[in-house]
Design a protein around this motif. Structure first.
Motif, short mmCIF file in Angstrom:
data_model
loop_
_atom_site.label_atom_id
_atom_site.label_comp_id
_atom_site.label_asym_id
_atom_site.label_seq_id
_atom_site.Cartn_x
_atom_site.Cartn_y
_atom_site.Cartn_z
N ARG A 77 -27.44 19.32 -36.54
CA ARG A 77 -26.65 20.10 -37.49
C ARG A 77 -26.19 21.43 -36.92
N SER A 78 -26.79 21.85 -35.79
CA SER A 78 -26.43 23.14 -35.20
C SER A 78 -26.54 23.04 -33.69
N ASP A 79 -26.01 24.04 -33.01
CA ASP A 79 -26.03 24.04 -31.54
C ASP A 79 -27.45 24.15 -30.99
N ALA A 80 -28.37 24.68 -31.81
CA ALA A 80 -29.74 24.90 -31.32
C ALA A 80 -30.68 23.76 -31.67
N GLU A 81 -30.20 22.75 -32.38
CA GLU A 81 -31.08 21.72 -32.91
C GLU A 81 -31.20 20.53 -31.97
N ALA A 138 -31.11 14.11 -28.59
CA ALA A 138 -29.78 14.71 -28.48
C ALA A 138 -29.83 16.16 -28.93
N GLY A 139 -29.07 17.01 -28.27
CA GLY A 139 -29.08 18.43 -28.58
C GLY A 139 -27.70 19.03 -28.65
N GLY A 140 -27.62 20.20 -29.27
CA GLY A 140 -26.36 20.92 -29.39
C GLY A 140 -26.06 21.76 -28.16
N ALA A 141 -25.01 22.57 -28.25
CA ALA A 141 -24.51 23.32 -27.09
C ALA A 141 -25.54 24.32 -26.55
N ASP A 142 -26.33 24.94 -27.45
CA ASP A 142 -27.32 25.90 -26.97
C ASP A 142 -28.36 25.22 -26.09
N PHE A 143 -28.80 24.04 -26.51
CA PHE A 143 -29.79 23.33 -25.72
C PHE A 143 -29.19 22.81 -24.42
N ALA A 144 -27.91 22.45 -24.46
CA ALA A 144 -27.25 21.92 -23.26
C ALA A 144 -27.22 22.95 -22.13
N ARG A 145 -27.27 24.23 -22.49
CA ARG A 145 -27.23 25.28 -21.47
C ARG A 145 -28.60 25.56 -20.85
N GLN A 146 -29.67 24.96 -21.45
CA GLN A 146 -31.00 25.17 -20.93
C GLN A 146 -31.33 24.09 -19.90
#
Length: 379
Positions: free
Chosen positions: A151-155, A216-224
């Motif tokens: 539901r969010s970039d951090a989820e 699966a993850g959002g954009a924030d997780f993709a940067r980690q």
């Protein structure tokens, strides 16, 4: 002829009882005071289990995106009752928890559910999802959802082989394909050692088997860089307040009986006053004190002269005070939860619909059902 005590003023009610199998009975009751047409499937869990009879939850076929009639879900079953509420925007997806043969299909919500442990112990509770991924470095990454898009970039969300999508794929900023290393497949109140087999971005096909998962993850997780292909990590999933393996679970709500007393908990479970206090067709599950007996109950409604439906207080009064008058066990319900009702209310016995669904078009397709399976099909 049985004279029922309690809320119905000693009304004389014809109660037809049929033995379906060892420890399983179907009771048909007509109460003139409503009038109310009631069907009860009573299950002695101890006797039924000895005979190889099992409870199972079933839903629409593997793609999981269509609604199916309870009678179609009840093929080869001794009996069945319609299950959980479902989301209007995503047909075939129940609103609450569902476990089938130990595998988690739908995540719990803030409403009551019925569950059976692997050893046959039943319970009713509002379950929670406590899931996460423990990385190689020991970092715990919470997983917020099951078989639903972030539901969010951090989820972060978890998908298993029961996931369904209209496009047959998951769309997220990043996804990690996981494979069990220790034989764990169910992941209900358990932890699995898994290997990160592959990482992809933007879209993943939903081609998962037992012992395979997708995180699966959002954009924030993709940067980690918390997870990399080839890592051995640990995946866990708990459903408090339950403990140990769960074999069956189906959602509903609200709770209507708690510890033998009428307890209509619609506000706590985010359901409206009119939902509780207007008369509708109803479906419910009850447990006797000690949990040996399960009662599947339907009450027809919206049909003057046949059955007018019940409020939740009326349904709870029936199950807490009057079931003992016509059940084999002579027990009332000590705990009980409501299920989806209205036009969804359906009771099937030996593949025949025995109640009268209220929709003008007949039996309504639903998201899932609870079925009583004979030994040959209990698997």
């Amino acid at each position: 002829m049985l004279c029922l005590p309690g809320a119905y003023g000693g009304s004389t009610a014809p109660a037809d009882t049929e033995t379906l199998a060892p420890g399983v009975w179907h009771h048909s009751i007509d109460l003139v005071d409503g009038p109310w047409a009631i069907h009860v499937v009573e299950i002695d869990l101890l006797e039924a289990r000895k005979a190889g009879i099992r409870l199972r939850t079933v839903r629409s076929p593997a793609e999981g995106l269509g609604l199916v009639k309870t009678s179609d879900l009840a093929a080869d079953a001794l009996a069945a009752i319609n299950g959980d509420f479902f989301q209007a925007g995503t047909p075939g997806r129940p609103l609450g928890v569902q476990i089938s043969e130990g595998e988690l299909i739908g995540e719990p919500r803030s409403r009551s559910a019925f569950a059976l442990a692997a050893d046959g112990r039943p319970q009713t509770a509002v379950f929670e999802l406590d899931a996460g991924l423990i990385t190689r470095s020991g970092q715990v990454l919470p997983l917020s959802r099951l078989n639903r898009a972030p539901r969010s970039d951090a989820e972060l969300t978890l998908y298993n082989r029961h996931a369904a999508s209209r496009e047959d794929s998951v769309r997220a900023s990043v996804g990690f394909f996981l494979q069990s290393l220790d034989g764990t497949t169910s992941l209900v109140n358990d932890t699995a050692a898994v290997r990160v087999v592959q990482m992809r971005r933007q879209a993943w096909p939903l081609l998962l088997q037992r012992g395979q998962w997708l995180v699966a993850g959002g954009a924030d997780f993709a940067r980690q860089a918390a997870i990399s292909p080839g890592d051995t990590v640990h995946l866990y999933c708990a459903l408090p307040p339950s403990r140990g393996s769960l074999d069956v679970a189906i959602g509903g709500g609200p709770r209507i009986i708690r510890d033998g007393r009428v307890s209509i908990e619609h506000e706590r479970e985010h359901l409206g006053e009119s939902f509780a206090n207007d008369r509708h067709p109803r479906s419910a599950i009850g447990l006797s004190r000690g949990g040996r007996h399960v009662f599947l109950v339907t009450v027809d409604g919206r049909q003057p002269g046949h059955s007018v439906g019940m409020t939740l207080p009326e349904l709870a009064e029936l199950m807490s005070a009057d079931l003992a008058g016509f059940t084999k066990s002579r027990h009332n319900a000590w705990q009980a939860i409501n299920l989806d009702g209205g036009g969804s209310t359906t009771m099937v016995v030996r593949e025949h619909v025995v109640n009268r669904p209220s929709d003008q078009t007949g039996e309504r397709p639903v998201a899932n059902a609870l079925v009583v399976m004979p030994p040959a099909a209990a698997g």
